[in-house]
Scaffold this motif. Structure first.
Motif, PDB file in Angstrom:
ATOM      1  N   ALA A   1      40.936  35.893  32.541  1.00  0.00           N
ATOM      2  CA  ALA A   1      40.343  36.952  33.366  1.00  0.00           C
ATOM      3  C   ALA A   1      40.692  36.764  34.841  1.00  0.00           C
ATOM      4  CB  ALA A   1      38.827  36.975  33.181  1.00  0.00           C
ATOM      5  N   HIS A   2      40.613  35.535  35.316  1.00  0.00           N
ATOM      6  CA  HIS A   2      40.926  35.268  36.722  1.00  0.00           C
ATOM      7  C   HIS A   2      42.416  35.460  37.003  1.00  0.00           C
ATOM      8  CE1 HIS A   2      36.886  33.891  37.493  1.00  0.00           C
ATOM      9  NE2 HIS A   2      36.968  33.012  36.507  1.00  0.00           N
TER      10      HIS A   2
ATOM     11  N   GLN B   1      44.342  37.604  35.482  1.00  0.00           N
ATOM     12  CA  GLN B   1      44.566  39.047  35.527  1.00  0.00           C
ATOM     13  C   GLN B   1      44.198  39.609  36.905  1.00  0.00           C
ATOM     14  OE1 GLN B   1      45.948  41.181  33.477  1.00  0.00           O
ATOM     15  NE2 GLN B   1      45.461  42.953  34.752  1.00  0.00           N
ATOM     16  N   LYS B   2      43.085  39.160  37.444  1.00  0.00           N
ATOM     17  CA  LYS B   2      42.667  39.626  38.768  1.00  0.00           C
ATOM     18  C   LYS B   2      43.659  39.189  39.835  1.00  0.00           C
ATOM     19  CE  LYS B   2      38.660  39.744  41.848  1.00  0.00           C
ATOM     20  NZ  LYS B   2      37.257  39.314  42.043  1.00  0.00           N
ATOM     21  N   ARG B   3      44.150  37.962  39.697  1.00  0.00           N
ATOM     22  CA  ARG B   3      45.117  37.471  40.680  1.00  0.00           C
ATOM     23  C   ARG B   3      46.420  38.257  40.601  1.00  0.00           C
ATOM     24  NH1 ARG B   3      44.898  36.449  45.432  1.00  0.00           N
ATOM     25  NH2 ARG B   3      46.648  35.291  46.279  1.00  0.00           N
ATOM     26  N   ARG B   4      46.839  38.607  39.388  1.00  0.00           N
ATOM     27  CA  ARG B   4      48.041  39.427  39.215  1.00  0.00           C
ATOM     28  C   ARG B   4      47.895  40.752  39.958  1.00  0.00           C
ATOM     29  NH1 ARG B   4      48.361  37.283  33.759  1.00  0.00           N
ATOM     30  NH2 ARG B   4      46.988  38.924  33.005  1.00  0.00           N
ATOM     31  N   GLU B   5      46.729  41.357  39.820  1.00  0.00           N
ATOM     32  CA  GLU B   5      46.491  42.648  40.469  1.00  0.00           C
ATOM     33  C   GLU B   5      46.491  42.504  41.986  1.00  0.00           C
ATOM     34  OE1 GLU B   5      42.813  43.860  38.810  1.00  0.00           O
ATOM     35  OE2 GLU B   5      43.650  44.346  36.837  1.00  0.00           O
ATOM     36  N   MET B   6      45.905  41.428  42.489  1.00  0.00           N
ATOM     37  CA  MET B   6      45.863  41.221  43.932  1.00  0.00           C
ATOM     38  C   MET B   6      47.262  40.968  44.496  1.00  0.00           C
ATOM     39  SD  MET B   6      42.395  38.916  44.312  1.00  0.00           S
ATOM     40  CE  MET B   6      42.467  38.919  46.102  1.00  0.00           C
TER      41      MET B   6
END
Length: 540
Positions: free
Chosen positions: A334-335, A337-342
């Protein structure tokens, strides 16, 4: 095709029946400048009429003239900033400077221009591209710091709408429209102008601003500034797509730079065939030479690619740290995925990185495990030849091998403890000899100097010392054989091990190799027998 505009602003109401609106006159002046700008509105100055504080008759006559005598493809724009009033039947009127009310508060209809009258002039006109913008309000309650225009509940679509036209209103019939006291322009007009001047209203990036795009931009900005306001648009057939302005070019180089930035993806490549076609079109429109355009593209591409590499490197470091510490990526999915988006990386970008790092970590662990096995094999052989209490020289050699193999002191101590425990469980060293094979694979170590092998005659050494010296010689050359030559399988024998155990080497494909500088010296002790199980091998 002609572009004609009538801009009416009514700020003064001498009868005091209505509140003054200072921004109204300023609205039409500011809008006139934008419409007449050759790179924005493109309206000829002679075709744009500004009417400030007109009386009712002057105002109605100007509206009639605006729509009369037009051709089908002409663009006609009517802009009104002032009070909008309804009568007791719900009909809409545009207040003029003469507009007043009776002592009972009823509107004197002859002092204002009825929306029905404007609608009739629009219907009579042959022009089928008509725009009406009403920056008016219909309300009587306003917060501190805001002044109101008026109140009403008006069906604007029914009274002004029609085919080939678009009616824009600063608020719906039941909402509020405000003029902020600390602003020169009314809220809605200010954002209409901003959308054209900045080019931000061009939502599809084609360089053209339609009336629909302009309204959408202004509506969003108005509601961000004044949430109670809800600007509305009432488009007739094809009314939403009427073109009202174009995006100002400004500096051609800056404009092309902006277009290239939009056409290029996050990897620093032109995003698509269509994006390239758009850029080619902008080259022609801006009149830039190919060399200038290519230099602009190269500069942006270099910056974008560098930015992409930095993002990749950051993500690579994160993935490597997770795999080294946790062992798999699922623990932080989950983290991640968020980092990829950022970082604005796509799944394709990150999957490739993850696969590379997983392979790298796996190979690193396998290589390290082989080094652990090599060290264990050599330490086991040292114990077999010297017993549990190793000599200082052997301990020193094992320490050097530990460092060469990249093992920590803790790992070396754990291996030594395990081997010694294994040794202690055997009844005697012969059990190891009968065990036969020792697996080892050691990378190249610096060749020992000849002095490392004692070549003195056995006759000069007492019997007990000769036995220890022969054992030490065999061990020293054995380790040197593994370390220096790295060839196939080696075996050795001594008086203490008349049946020499074979010591097979593991796969040495990933190890550095080098052939001996000279043939094996003839003076090697007779106790040592070295043979390669790979015949006719040339090492280079």
């Amino acid at each position: 095709m002609e572009k004609i505009a009538l801009l009416i602003g009514v700020s003064e109401y001498p009868s005091q029946a209505l509140t003054p609106l200072p921004a109204a006159v300023r609205d039409i002046k500011a809008l006139g400048e934008v419409l007449c700008h050759p790179e924005m509105g493109g309206f000829p100055e002679s075709n744009v009429t500004l009417l400030s504080n007109p009386g009712r008759l002057q105002m109605e006559e100007a509206v009639e003239i605006l729509f009369s005598g037009r051709h089908r493809d002409d663009l006609v724009l009517l802009f009104f900033s002032g009070h909008g009033i309804k009568d007791d039947t719900g009909r809409l009127y545009l207040a003029s400077r003469d507009t007043r009310k009776t002592t009972q508060g009823e509107l004197v209809r002859a002092s204002a221009v009825a929306a029905d009258t404007v609608h009739d002039y629009m219907e009579y006109s042959r022009c089928r591209r008509q725009i009406v913008i009403l920056d008016s309000c219909f309300s009587g309650a306003f917060p501190a710091g805001l002044s109101f225009k008026d109140d009403g509940s008006i069906d604007i679509r029914a009274q002004l709408g029609g085919e080939g036209r678009a009616i824009l209103a600063s608020s719906s019939s039941t909402q509020y429209a405000f003029q902020q006291d600390d602003q020169d322009l009314s809220v809605y007009t200010r954002f209409l102008l901003e959308g054209i001047q900045s080019g931000e209203a061009d939502r599809d990036g084609d360089g053209i601003i339609t009336i629909g795009e302009l309204h959408d931009y202004a509506r969003q900005k108005v509601q961000e500034s004044q949430p109670a306001m809800r600007p509305e648009i009432y488009p007739g057939k094809e009314g939403y797509a009427i073109r009202i302005a174009q995006v100002p070019v400004g500096d051609p180089k800056e404009k092309y730079t902006d277009e290239v930035a939009q056409a290029m993806d996050h990897r620093g490549e032109i995003a698509s065939v269509a994006a390239r076609a758009n850029l080619n079109d902008w080259r022609d429109r801006l009149g830039l030479d190919p060399a200038t355009c290519e230099a602009i593209e190269k500069g942006i591409m270099t910056d974008r690619q560098e930015e992409f590499r930095n993002k990749q490197q950051e993500y690579r470091q994160i993935v490597r740290q997770i795999l080294e510490e946790a062992g798999n990526l699922q623990t932080e999915a989950a983290h991640l995925q968020k980092r990829r988006e950022m970082l604005e990386l796509t799944g394709e970008d990150t999957r490739k990185i993850e696969a590379e790092i997983e392979k790298e970590i796996s190979e690193k662990r396998q290589h390290h495990q082989r080094n652990l096995d090599r060290y264990a094999a050599l330490f086991r052989e040292a114990i077999r030849q010297e017993g549990s209490a190793l000599s200082d020289d052997t301990q020193a050699e094992m320490t050097g091998i530990q460092r060469t193999l990249g093992l920590s002191e803790e790992e070396a101590e754990e291996i030594q403890g395990g081997v010694r425990k294994e040794w202690d469980t055997r009844s005697h060293a012969g059990a190891w000899e009968r065990g036969g094979a020792v697996v080892a694979e050691v990378p190249e170590l610096p060749r020992s100097e000849p002095s490392a092998i004692d070549t003195q005659s056995d006759k000069t050494i007492p019997r007990t010392s000769r036995t220890k010296k022969r054992t030490r010689t065999v061990l020293s050359v054995t380790i040197a054989s593994f370390a220096v030559f790295g060839l196939g399988s080696w075996y050795f024998a001594s008086k203490e091990s008349p049946q020499p155990p074979v010591v097979p080497m593991a796969d040495i494909g990933d190890l550095p190799r080098r052939a001996p500088a000279t043939p094996l010296p003839a003076q090697l002790p007779a106790q040592l027998v070295i043979q390669s199980t790979i015949p006719d091998v040339r090492i280079s």
